[in-house]
Structure formats: C-alpha cells, structure tokens
Write a protein that holds these residues in place. Structure first.
Motif, PDB file in Angstrom:
ATOM      1  N   LYS A 158      15.230   0.128   1.025  1.00  0.00           N
ATOM      2  CA  LYS A 158      16.156  -0.449   2.005  1.00  0.00           C
ATOM      3  C   LYS A 158      15.451  -1.466   2.898  1.00  0.00           C
ATOM      4  N   VAL A 159      14.118  -1.456   2.859  1.00  0.00           N
ATOM      5  CA  VAL A 159      13.315  -2.366   3.677  1.00  0.00           C
ATOM      6  C   VAL A 159      12.308  -3.048   2.764  1.00  0.00           C
ATOM      7  N   THR A 160      11.553  -3.997   3.307  1.00  0.00           N
ATOM      8  CA  THR A 160      10.501  -4.650   2.528  1.00  0.00           C
ATOM      9  C   THR A 160       9.428  -3.621   2.199  1.00  0.00           C
ATOM     10  N   LEU A 161       9.248  -3.376   0.934  1.00  0.00           N
ATOM     11  CA  LEU A 161       8.417  -2.246   0.523  1.00  0.00           C
ATOM     12  C   LEU A 161       7.713  -2.558  -0.795  1.00  0.00           C
ATOM     13  N   ASP A 162       6.401  -2.314  -0.827  1.00  0.00           N
ATOM     14  CA  ASP A 162       5.656  -2.411  -2.076  1.00  0.00           C
ATOM     15  C   ASP A 162       5.809  -1.071  -2.801  1.00  0.00           C
ATOM     16  N   ALA A 163       6.405  -1.097  -3.993  1.00  0.00           N
ATOM     17  CA  ALA A 163       6.689   0.153  -4.711  1.00  0.00           C
ATOM     18  C   ALA A 163       5.419   0.936  -5.006  1.00  0.00           C
ATOM     19  N   ARG A 164       4.304   0.226  -5.229  1.00  0.00           N
ATOM     20  CA  ARG A 164       3.052   0.934  -5.501  1.00  0.00           C
ATOM     21  C   ARG A 164       2.582   1.679  -4.264  1.00  0.00           C
ATOM     22  N   TRP A 165       2.689   1.036  -3.086  1.00  0.00           N
ATOM     23  CA  TRP A 165       2.304   1.717  -1.853  1.00  0.00           C
ATOM     24  C   TRP A 165       3.181   2.947  -1.645  1.00  0.00           C
ATOM     25  N   ALA A 166       4.491   2.816  -1.893  1.00  0.00           N
ATOM     26  CA  ALA A 166       5.399   3.954  -1.742  1.00  0.00           C
ATOM     27  C   ALA A 166       5.002   5.092  -2.672  1.00  0.00           C
ATOM     28  N   TYR A 167       4.589   4.746  -3.894  1.00  0.00           N
ATOM     29  CA  TYR A 167       4.136   5.757  -4.851  1.00  0.00           C
ATOM     30  C   TYR A 167       2.943   6.515  -4.295  1.00  0.00           C
ATOM     31  N   TYR A 168       1.948   5.791  -3.810  1.00  0.00           N
ATOM     32  CA  TYR A 168       0.753   6.458  -3.288  1.00  0.00           C
ATOM     33  C   TYR A 168       1.068   7.252  -2.025  1.00  0.00           C
ATOM     34  N   GLN A 169       1.974   6.714  -1.194  1.00  0.00           N
ATOM     35  CA  GLN A 169       2.348   7.447   0.014  1.00  0.00           C
ATOM     36  C   GLN A 169       2.995   8.780  -0.351  1.00  0.00           C
ATOM     37  N   LEU A 170       3.866   8.770  -1.363  1.00  0.00           N
ATOM     38  CA  LEU A 170       4.549   9.999  -1.757  1.00  0.00           C
ATOM     39  C   LEU A 170       3.612  11.000  -2.419  1.00  0.00           C
ATOM     40  N   LEU A 171       2.506  10.512  -2.997  1.00  0.00           N
ATOM     41  CA  LEU A 171       1.530  11.434  -3.569  1.00  0.00           C
ATOM     42  C   LEU A 171       0.890  12.308  -2.502  1.00  0.00           C
TER      43      LEU A 171
ATOM     44  N   ASP B  32      -3.291  -2.377  -3.931  1.00  0.00           N
ATOM     45  CA  ASP B  32      -4.216  -3.071  -4.836  1.00  0.00           C
ATOM     46  C   ASP B  32      -5.517  -2.285  -4.992  1.00  0.00           C
ATOM     47  N   SER B  33      -6.032  -1.781  -3.873  1.00  0.00           N
ATOM     48  CA  SER B  33      -7.300  -1.060  -3.903  1.00  0.00           C
ATOM     49  C   SER B  33      -7.191   0.222  -4.714  1.00  0.00           C
ATOM     50  N   LEU B  34      -6.144   0.998  -4.483  1.00  0.00           N
ATOM     51  CA  LEU B  34      -5.978   2.256  -5.214  1.00  0.00           C
ATOM     52  C   LEU B  34      -5.645   2.012  -6.675  1.00  0.00           C
ATOM     53  N   MET B  35      -4.880   0.932  -6.943  1.00  0.00           N
ATOM     54  CA  MET B  35      -4.520   0.624  -8.315  1.00  0.00           C
ATOM     55  C   MET B  35      -5.732   0.193  -9.136  1.00  0.00           C
ATOM     56  N   LEU B  36      -6.732  -0.404  -8.471  1.00  0.00           N
ATOM     57  CA  LEU B  36      -7.970  -0.742  -9.173  1.00  0.00           C
ATOM     58  C   LEU B  36      -8.581   0.499  -9.810  1.00  0.00           C
ATOM     59  N   LEU B  37      -8.591   1.597  -9.049  1.00  0.00           N
ATOM     60  CA  LEU B  37      -9.151   2.844  -9.568  1.00  0.00           C
ATOM     61  C   LEU B  37      -8.291   3.397 -10.693  1.00  0.00           C
ATOM     62  N   ASP B  38      -6.973   3.427 -10.492  1.00  0.00           N
ATOM     63  CA  ASP B  38      -6.093   3.969 -11.530  1.00  0.00           C
ATOM     64  C   ASP B  38      -6.152   3.133 -12.805  1.00  0.00           C
ATOM     65  N   ASP B  39      -6.240   1.814 -12.663  1.00  0.00           N
ATOM     66  CA  ASP B  39      -6.331   0.960 -13.847  1.00  0.00           C
ATOM     67  C   ASP B  39      -7.629   1.210 -14.604  1.00  0.00           C
ATOM     68  N   ARG B  40      -8.730   1.400 -13.878  1.00  0.00           N
ATOM     69  CA  ARG B  40     -10.002   1.669 -14.548  1.00  0.00           C
ATOM     70  C   ARG B  40      -9.969   3.033 -15.239  1.00  0.00           C
ATOM     71  N   ILE B  41      -9.351   4.015 -14.599  1.00  0.00           N
ATOM     72  CA  ILE B  41      -9.212   5.342 -15.221  1.00  0.00           C
ATOM     73  C   ILE B  41      -8.395   5.238 -16.499  1.00  0.00           C
ATOM     74  N   ASP B  42      -7.281   4.498 -16.444  1.00  0.00           N
ATOM     75  CA  ASP B  42      -6.446   4.309 -17.637  1.00  0.00           C
ATOM     76  C   ASP B  42      -7.223   3.602 -18.746  1.00  0.00           C
ATOM     77  N   LEU B  43      -8.014   2.597 -18.377  1.00  0.00           N
ATOM     78  CA  LEU B  43      -8.799   1.866 -19.370  1.00  0.00           C
ATOM     79  C   LEU B  43      -9.824   2.781 -20.039  1.00  0.00           C
ATOM     80  N   LEU B  44     -10.469   3.631 -19.247  1.00  0.00           N
ATOM     81  CA  LEU B  44     -11.441   4.569 -19.813  1.00  0.00           C
ATOM     82  C   LEU B  44     -10.758   5.529 -20.788  1.00  0.00           C
ATOM     83  N   ARG B  45      -9.574   5.991 -20.437  1.00  0.00           N
ATOM     84  CA  ARG B  45      -8.848   6.914 -21.323  1.00  0.00           C
ATOM     85  C   ARG B  45      -8.394   6.212 -22.598  1.00  0.00           C
TER      86      ARG B  45
END
Length: 357
Positions: free
Chosen positions: A31-44, A83-96
């Motif tokens: 409903k507001v200006t929101l980065d969906a990735r940030w919302a994902y990490y916030q909900l985690l 962006d910072s947290l996604m860097l880690l998740d992307d590297r984890i996915d790449l390793l897998r």
C-alpha cells in the motif's frame, strides 16, 4: 511475496518470478512505497508461525498478521539493506547450484564407466572414448564377456558391494563424556544440509556409532528416501545415529566410488527391495544384505582413475557446503540487526566483503 499459511506450508517466501497462490497461502500487495525484498527479510524476523488461528491444522491468522508492528525506513535504505542481504542469499544459491552440478557430473561419470560401460562400447565399435585422454582410455578393454549380470567388460568381474566396502564398527555413549564436544551426524542434520552438528556429550541422549575417517554414511531407515552422506575427514570425536551404516572403502576402492555406487539409481533400487518392516516409518535394511548386493568390479587401475577425477569434485562439494553454512549463519546474524536499525550498513559491508572475498 508469498505467505504460506497452513500446516507444513507456513512461512515467508520471496519470488522474483510471477506466481499464483491457492488457499494455503496469502500474497502481499504493498500500500506504500516498499521494496519487496526488504519486506521479505523483515517478515523473516517476525514469528509468523506463532499467529495461529486456533484451527485443528496450524494456520496463520490474517488478523494477527495485519497487527505486526513495522518500522519502515526510507525506500533507499530498504533497497540498500535488501541488496546486502541478497548478496549472501545469491552466493548461497550459487554454491548449492554448483554442488548440484558437481554431483551430477560425478554420477554421470560413474554411470558411463561402471553401468553403461561407454568407453568399452566405443572401443569395441572402433571409436575413441569421449571425454577422456588417451592414457585413461587405454585402461579400458575393447571387448565384452558374459557374466552372471550379462555382458561386462573383458577382464572385469562380478563381485559384491562388500568387496568394495567394509562396515565400520564401534559404539559410544556420549553421555559418558558429558563435557566433550562431538561431531554428530544425525538424520535431521542430513536433511537440514548435510553438515554435522557440534554437540556436548551431555545433550546426546542415546548410544551412537563411531564414524571412521573418510567413511560414507548410508541410512538404513526408510530407503525409499535415500540418504547417503559423504563426510570427508571426520573428527576423531565423530559419531552418527545408529540408523546410519558407516561404510569404509576397501583397498582398491575409494570413498568416491563407494559414494557414487550407493547413490546410483540402480543400486538404490536394489536396496529398496531389501526392506523389512510393515510401515514406512519402520522400514529398514540390514547391512549384511547391502554388502551382498552384486556389483561389477573394475580393475584397481580403473577405480583409481575414477577416484582421481571424482574426488576433487566431491571435495569441492564438501567445501561449498561449509561455505554456504557460514554465509547462512552470517546472514542470520546480520538480518535482525539490519532490519531493526541496530547495525548500520557500513559496518555490515565490512563483514560482507570479508565473507564474500
């Protein structure tokens, strides 16, 4: 953003691609200006699974979900945190993904050499074997001969899995050493990422089997769910669940050959025929039956050539698993502090650069 709301599907999921949901999930529409990735990490960081609706099947309550308190930073800050947290998740996915590729290559090579006998077929047809140098190709014959298992390469023989591997012996009660740290290979640890858990003896409540160095663990429980664990150099205090069979390579074989044999679909199918027990939760195989299963045994020079090719791949798999675990632990440590604002991005970036170097 998807919120799984029922039973085993509960949790927060982020998708970069279009998706659809059924009645076991919600999807979020900002409903507001929101980065969906940030919302994902916030909900985690929220206790989504604690928002029960009171039904017999655990279900996330929509009303309770809407009551979640949120401190919303400016969109630029949202993007930088994500962006910072996604860097880690992307590297984890790449390793897998890399590990899945390496495992596939190892299994394809095993099947080609020891199941389909592709190099022998090529030479018998007057062709050069594909994907190998002349020295390796020279290790394979150019003819087949009859055996109890049908045509096999000339000079090879039919043996048993027990000719390749021997079962490790010895048990220990970790509670006799309450302050010692054990490297514990359990079924839950396998399912969670195939890395052992370090635990004090006092917290391990039952007898365990000792794990020899460079063993390969095979679960004897419920073989319709194959669990074969390549562990590398186990600690001297390594133990495993008594539901695991610790196989050690005999002379002339290797952990890579044992692992690929146990993982091959044809061998797994044979193991499934050995089960005893009337229900899925109690089906088991006996180690002497596994040891008696027929295999085609190659000469030691072929087995050694296979190990020379495959063991570095599997060693990389083990290293990547550990790297992915370390990155996941860093992500889980940074996540709540970044989302809450207790850790500033410049400080986090130093840790990220060190971890991703």
């Amino acid at each position: 953003m998807i919120i799984g709301r029922k039973g085993a599907y509960r949790g927060v999921h982020y998708s970069r691609r279009p998706f659809f949901v059924i009645d076991t999930a919600f999807y979020l529409k900002p409903k507001v200006t929101l980065d969906a990735r940030w919302a994902y990490y916030q909900l985690l960081t929220a206790n989504i699974n604690g928002m029960d609706s009171g039904s017999a099947i655990p279900s996330t309550s929509r009303d309770e979900f809407y009551k979640l308190p949120v401190t919303l930073p400016p969109i630029g800050e949202q993007v930088r945190i994500a962006d910072s947290l996604m860097l880690l998740d992307d590297r984890i996915d790449l390793l897998r993904q890399t590990n899945a590729t390496l495992e596939s290559i190892a299994q394809a090579l095993f099947k080609s050499w020891f199941i389909d006998f592709d190099p022998v077929r090529a030479k018998a047809e007057g062709r050069e074997p594909e994907g190998m140098d002349a020295a390796t190709a020279a290790l394979f014959p150019a003819e087949f001969e009859e055996s109890a298992l049908g045509l096999i390469p000339k000079g090879w023989c039919v043996g048993t899995f027990g000719d390749l591997a021997v079962l490790g012996k010895g048990s220990v009660n970790p509670m006799d050493f309450p302050t010692s740290t054990f490297e514990h290979y359990s079924l839950p640890a396998f399912d969670a990422g195939q890395l052992p858990i370090l635990e004090e003896g006092a917290s391990i409540k039952s007898n365990k089997t000792r794990v020899p160095r460079r063993a390969v663990l095979q679960s004897k429980l419920n073989p319709h769910i194959p669990r074969v664990w390549l562990i590398g150099d186990a600690d001297k205090q390594a133990v495993c669940s008594t539901e695991f069979l610790p196989w050690m390579a005999r002379e002339g074989a290797s952990p890579a050959l044992i692992y690929c044999t146990l993982r091959s679909p044809s061998f797994e199918a044979q193991v499934r025929t050995l089960v005893t027990g009337t229900s899925n939760s109690h089906q088991r195989v006996k180690p002497d039956q596994v040891a008696s299963l027929a295999v085609v045994a190659a000469p030691p020079v072929v087995a050694s050539a296979f190990a020379a090719l495959v063991e570095p791949m599997l060693g990389k798999v083990l290293a990547n698993r550990l790297k992915a675990q370390n990155l996941a632990e860093l992500r889980d440590a940074l996540l709540p502090r970044l989302i809450s604002g207790k850790l500033r991005l410049p400080e986090a970036k130093v840790q990220l650069e060190d971890a991703l170097a």
